[in-house]
Every structure is written in C-alpha cells, then in structure tokens.
Design an enzyme around this catalytic site. Structure first.
Site, PDB file in Angstrom:
ATOM      1  N   ASP A  33      42.518  47.919  28.932  1.00  0.00           N
ATOM      2  CA  ASP A  33      41.291  47.227  28.534  1.00  0.00           C
ATOM      3  C   ASP A  33      40.173  48.264  28.398  1.00  0.00           C
ATOM      4  OD1 ASP A  33      40.231  44.000  28.891  1.00  0.00           O
ATOM      5  OD2 ASP A  33      38.733  45.605  28.807  1.00  0.00           O
ATOM      6  N   ILE A  34      39.374  48.115  27.351  1.00  0.00           N
ATOM      7  CA  ILE A  34      38.311  49.089  27.070  1.00  0.00           C
ATOM      8  C   ILE A  34      37.197  49.024  28.116  1.00  0.00           C
ATOM      9  CG2 ILE A  34      36.804  47.677  25.570  1.00  0.00           C
ATOM     10  CD1 ILE A  34      36.885  50.077  23.578  1.00  0.00           C
ATOM     11  N   ASN A  91      42.604  33.847  29.145  1.00  0.00           N
ATOM     12  CA  ASN A  91      41.477  32.985  28.781  1.00  0.00           C
ATOM     13  C   ASN A  91      41.818  32.259  27.490  1.00  0.00           C
ATOM     14  OD1 ASN A  91      39.733  33.760  30.935  1.00  0.00           O
ATOM     15  ND2 ASN A  91      39.421  35.717  29.902  1.00  0.00           N
ATOM     16  N   VAL A 100      38.434  37.438  22.381  1.00  0.00           N
ATOM     17  CA  VAL A 100      39.262  37.914  21.268  1.00  0.00           C
ATOM     18  C   VAL A 100      40.323  36.851  20.953  1.00  0.00           C
ATOM     19  CG1 VAL A 100      40.768  39.740  20.423  1.00  0.00           C
ATOM     20  CG2 VAL A 100      38.905  40.309  22.001  1.00  0.00           C
ATOM     21  N   HIS A 104      46.474  36.907  24.519  1.00  0.00           N
ATOM     22  CA  HIS A 104      46.686  38.070  25.387  1.00  0.00           C
ATOM     23  C   HIS A 104      46.653  37.644  26.837  1.00  0.00           C
ATOM     24  CE1 HIS A 104      42.336  37.705  24.630  1.00  0.00           C
ATOM     25  NE2 HIS A 104      42.142  38.176  25.857  1.00  0.00           N
ATOM     26  N   HIS A 106      45.777  39.343  30.668  1.00  0.00           N
ATOM     27  CA  HIS A 106      45.219  40.469  31.411  1.00  0.00           C
ATOM     28  C   HIS A 106      46.101  40.689  32.636  1.00  0.00           C
ATOM     29  CE1 HIS A 106      40.980  40.133  29.641  1.00  0.00           C
ATOM     30  NE2 HIS A 106      41.509  38.963  29.294  1.00  0.00           N
TER      31      HIS A 106
HETATM   32  P1  AMP Z   1      39.073  37.719  26.682  1.00  0.00           P
HETATM   33  O1  AMP Z   1      39.256  37.403  25.216  1.00  0.00           O
HETATM   34  O2  AMP Z   1      37.790  37.154  27.217  1.00  0.00           O
HETATM   35  O3  AMP Z   1      40.245  37.320  27.532  1.00  0.00           O
HETATM   36  O4  AMP Z   1      38.917  39.277  26.866  1.00  0.00           O
HETATM   37  C1  AMP Z   1      39.085  40.214  25.852  1.00  0.00           C
HETATM   38  C2  AMP Z   1      39.199  41.572  26.489  1.00  0.00           C
HETATM   39  O5  AMP Z   1      39.413  42.519  25.470  1.00  0.00           O
HETATM   40  C3  AMP Z   1      37.969  42.025  27.289  1.00  0.00           C
HETATM   41  O6  AMP Z   1      38.368  42.312  28.630  1.00  0.00           O
HETATM   42  C4  AMP Z   1      37.520  43.298  26.556  1.00  0.00           C
HETATM   43  O7  AMP Z   1      37.039  44.307  27.423  1.00  0.00           O
HETATM   44  C5  AMP Z   1      38.797  43.725  25.853  1.00  0.00           C
HETATM   45  N1  AMP Z   1      38.608  44.502  24.634  1.00  0.00           N
HETATM   46  C6  AMP Z   1      37.763  44.239  23.607  1.00  0.00           C
HETATM   47  N2  AMP Z   1      37.896  45.179  22.644  1.00  0.00           N
HETATM   48  C7  AMP Z   1      38.841  46.035  23.065  1.00  0.00           C
HETATM   49  C8  AMP Z   1      39.431  47.211  22.519  1.00  0.00           C
HETATM   50  N3  AMP Z   1      39.072  47.704  21.309  1.00  0.00           N
HETATM   51  N4  AMP Z   1      40.382  47.860  23.234  1.00  0.00           N
HETATM   52  C9  AMP Z   1      40.750  47.392  24.443  1.00  0.00           C
HETATM   53  N5  AMP Z   1      40.244  46.277  25.009  1.00  0.00           N
HETATM   54  C10 AMP Z   1      39.296  45.614  24.340  1.00  0.00           C
END
Ligand code: AMP
Length: 124
Positions: A33-34, A91, A100, A104, A106
């Site tokens: 995760d970024i 989520n 996003v 996915h 986590h």
């Molecule tokens: P969520 O959709 O809320 O479950 O979380 C999306 C996750 O994607 C968050 O924890 C972000 O930090 C992560 N994220 C967003 N862009 C990137 C990226 N380019 N590379 C890696 N992780 C990312």
C-alpha cells in the site's frame, strides 16, 4: 455500478503506473500500500475486473474465489504473519469508504491493531 477502467488499480495492472510488487501470478497481484497504516500493509487484487467483494462473489466462479483467498492466505504465511496475527479488510462501497473501485483486500500486520481502529485507520 459498472467497472471503471480508469481506476488506479486498473492502471497498475496495465503497467501505466508503478507498484511495489510483493507477489504476482497469472490471476492476482499483491503490492505494498502506498500509504501503509501498519508495518505490513499489502493490497491483494484479482487481475480480472471486479468492482468490490459484492461484484467478485456475485460474478466470479467458486474456483476463482477460492484460489484468490488461498493465495491471500499463502502470502500472509510467506510473510510470517500468522504467528502474531494479522487483519484482513475489504472495504465495499460508499459506507465503507472504499476509495479504489477494483476489488482488493488489505493484509495488515506487524503490530497490534486496536479493535475499533479499523474504520479510522483504513481511511487515513
Ligand atoms: P480502499 O479502497 O479504501 O480499501 O483503500 C484503497 C487503498 O489503496 C488505500 O489504502 C490507499 O493507500 C491505496 N492506494 C491508492 N493508490 C495506490 C497506489 N498507487 N499504490 C498502492 N496503493 C495505493
């Protein structure tokens, strides 16, 4: 909701933006995760286009679903996480604050995570 081909993870899968890959095979990609919320914070995504867990479990085959979660478990084992424990989060949709729209999970570990801290933690 239809699948948005311009979401960040779709761009990662098309190699349009970089990622820090932890594991990859023909069906899944796992990357750091970024903005990690815990010392180990990995995202695991299927390469096929699914919006969220709801879409994945509605449209994917039982084999796809089973092998996805088998790989999630294997990644956690390879990282040595089961001993101390870890958290798996997915989520789904607006109420969960999904950022996003590509399914996915986590994998979060490497420290004790307080109960009740998940909602705040996952949204930064
Ligand atoms: P969520 O959709 O809320 O479950 O979380 C999306 C996750 O994607 C968050 O924890 C972000 O930090 C992560 N994220 C967003 N862009 C990137 C990226 N380019 N590379 C890696 N992780 C990312």
């Amino acid at each position: 909701m239809g699948y948005d081909n311009d979401n960040i993870f779709a761009k990662i899968l098309r190699h349009e933006i970089p990622n820090d890959t932890v594991f990859e095979d023909e069906t899944i990609l796992a990357f750091n995760d970024i903005a990690p919320k815990t010392p180990v914070h990995i995202l695991v995504i299927p390469k096929a286009a699914y919006v969220d867990l709801e879409d994945f479990t509605a449209r994917a085959t039982a084999l796809e679903i089973g092998s996805f979660f088998a790989r999630v478990g294997q990644i956690a084992r390879d990282l040595g996480l089961p001993g101390d424990g870890y958290r798996l989060v997915s989520n789904n949709g607006e109420n969960a604050g999904q950022l996003v729209p590509h399914f996915h999970v986590h994998i979060m570990g490497g420290q004790k995570i307080q109960k009740g801290s998940m909602a705040r933690g996952m949204q930064g």
